[in-house]
Scaffold this motif. Structure first.
Motif, mmCIF file in Angstrom:
data_model
loop_
_atom_site.group_PDB
_atom_site.id
_atom_site.type_symbol
_atom_site.label_atom_id
_atom_site.label_comp_id
_atom_site.label_asym_id
_atom_site.label_seq_id
_atom_site.Cartn_x
_atom_site.Cartn_y
_atom_site.Cartn_z
ATOM 1 N N MET A 1 21.323 53.112 77.982
ATOM 2 C CA MET A 1 22.030 51.879 77.699
ATOM 3 C C MET A 1 21.744 51.503 76.250
ATOM 4 N N SER A 2 22.788 51.201 75.531
ATOM 5 C CA SER A 2 22.633 50.853 74.126
ATOM 6 C C SER A 2 22.174 49.404 73.966
ATOM 7 N N LEU A 3 21.767 49.099 72.757
ATOM 8 C CA LEU A 3 21.348 47.730 72.443
ATOM 9 C C LEU A 3 22.523 46.767 72.620
ATOM 10 N N LYS A 4 23.722 47.219 72.256
ATOM 11 C CA LYS A 4 24.905 46.363 72.390
ATOM 12 C C LYS A 4 25.190 46.055 73.858
ATOM 13 N N ALA A 5 25.149 47.067 74.705
ATOM 14 C CA ALA A 5 25.404 46.862 76.135
ATOM 15 C C ALA A 5 24.341 45.956 76.744
ATOM 16 N N PHE A 6 23.082 46.160 76.353
ATOM 17 C CA PHE A 6 22.001 45.312 76.865
ATOM 18 C C PHE A 6 22.235 43.859 76.466
ATOM 19 N N HIS A 7 22.614 43.629 75.211
ATOM 20 C CA HIS A 7 22.858 42.265 74.754
ATOM 21 C C HIS A 7 23.995 41.606 75.525
ATOM 22 N N VAL A 8 25.067 42.342 75.744
ATOM 23 C CA VAL A 8 26.203 41.775 76.470
ATOM 24 C C VAL A 8 25.776 41.379 77.883
ATOM 25 N N ILE A 9 25.070 42.270 78.565
ATOM 26 C CA ILE A 9 24.613 41.981 79.926
ATOM 27 C C ILE A 9 23.623 40.812 79.927
ATOM 28 N N PHE A 10 22.689 40.807 78.990
ATOM 29 C CA PHE A 10 21.675 39.761 78.929
ATOM 30 C C PHE A 10 22.293 38.402 78.604
ATOM 31 N N VAL A 11 23.238 38.367 77.682
ATOM 32 C CA VAL A 11 23.883 37.100 77.329
ATOM 33 C C VAL A 11 24.705 36.575 78.507
ATOM 34 N N LEU A 12 25.426 37.459 79.189
ATOM 35 C CA LEU A 12 26.195 37.035 80.359
ATOM 36 C C LEU A 12 25.289 36.518 81.473
ATOM 37 N N ALA A 13 24.170 37.188 81.692
ATOM 38 C CA ALA A 13 23.219 36.725 82.707
ATOM 39 C C ALA A 13 22.614 35.378 82.309
ATOM 40 N N SER A 14 22.320 35.210 81.037
ATOM 41 C CA SER A 14 21.757 33.941 80.558
ATOM 42 C C SER A 14 22.754 32.803 80.699
ATOM 43 N N ILE A 15 24.027 33.088 80.435
ATOM 44 C CA ILE A 15 25.068 32.073 80.609
ATOM 45 C C ILE A 15 25.167 31.687 82.083
ATOM 46 N N ALA A 16 25.129 32.683 82.966
ATOM 47 C CA ALA A 16 25.214 32.400 84.403
ATOM 48 C C ALA A 16 24.034 31.551 84.866
ATOM 49 N N VAL A 17 22.845 31.858 84.397
ATOM 50 C CA VAL A 17 21.659 31.083 84.780
ATOM 51 C C VAL A 17 21.756 29.659 84.235
ATOM 52 N N SER A 18 22.228 29.511 82.996
ATOM 53 C CA SER A 18 22.366 28.173 82.412
ATOM 54 C C SER A 18 23.386 27.334 83.172
ATOM 55 N N ILE A 19 24.486 27.954 83.574
ATOM 56 C CA ILE A 19 25.488 27.229 84.365
ATOM 57 C C ILE A 19 24.899 26.820 85.707
ATOM 58 N N PHE A 20 24.204 27.745 86.364
ATOM 59 C CA PHE A 20 23.578 27.441 87.648
ATOM 60 C C PHE A 20 22.590 26.283 87.517
ATOM 61 N N LEU A 21 21.732 26.328 86.503
ATOM 62 C CA LEU A 21 20.755 25.255 86.327
ATOM 63 C C LEU A 21 21.422 23.925 85.980
ATOM 64 N N GLY A 22 22.508 23.974 85.215
ATOM 65 C CA GLY A 22 23.237 22.754 84.892
ATOM 66 C C GLY A 22 23.856 22.114 86.119
ATOM 67 N N VAL A 23 24.459 22.940 86.979
ATOM 68 C CA VAL A 23 25.047 22.418 88.223
ATOM 69 C C VAL A 23 23.956 21.874 89.128
ATOM 70 N N TRP A 24 22.860 22.590 89.224
ATOM 71 C CA TRP A 24 21.738 22.146 90.053
ATOM 72 C C TRP A 24 21.200 20.804 89.550
ATOM 73 N N ALA A 25 21.026 20.684 88.231
ATOM 74 C CA ALA A 25 20.529 19.431 87.663
ATOM 75 C C ALA A 25 21.531 18.304 87.876
ATOM 76 N N PHE A 26 22.833 18.614 87.789
ATOM 77 C CA PHE A 26 23.846 17.583 88.015
ATOM 78 C C PHE A 26 23.815 17.080 89.449
#
Length: 68
Positions: A1-26
């Motif tokens: 897995m390249s650095l670019k692919a890792f970044h894309v997956i990691f950023v998407l996972a981080s966005i999903a976690v941030s959305i989940f935590l935002g909804v939970w906090a709301f």
């Protein structure tokens, strides 16, 4: 897995976690009315915006590198 692919997956996972935590906090804010929960909602929203900006910046910067 390249650095670019890792970044894309990691950023998407981080966005999903941030959305989940935002909804939970709301939902917690609606139940309790705590101002700290409301602050978490805004912090999560800011994190989502920042991660979207970073993902777009990263993809533009490395557009010439393949995902493999």
């Amino acid at each position: 897995m390249s650095l670019k692919a890792f970044h894309v997956i990691f950023v998407l996972a981080s966005i999903a976690v941030s959305i989940f935590l935002g909804v939970w906090a709301f939902l917690s804010y609606r139940a309790t009315g705590s101002r700290s929960d409301l602050a978490y909602v805004f912090t999560s929203a800011a994190a989502v915006v920042a991660l979207l900006w970073y993902g777009r910046y990263f993809l533009r910067k490395l557009k010439h590198i393949s995902y493999l």
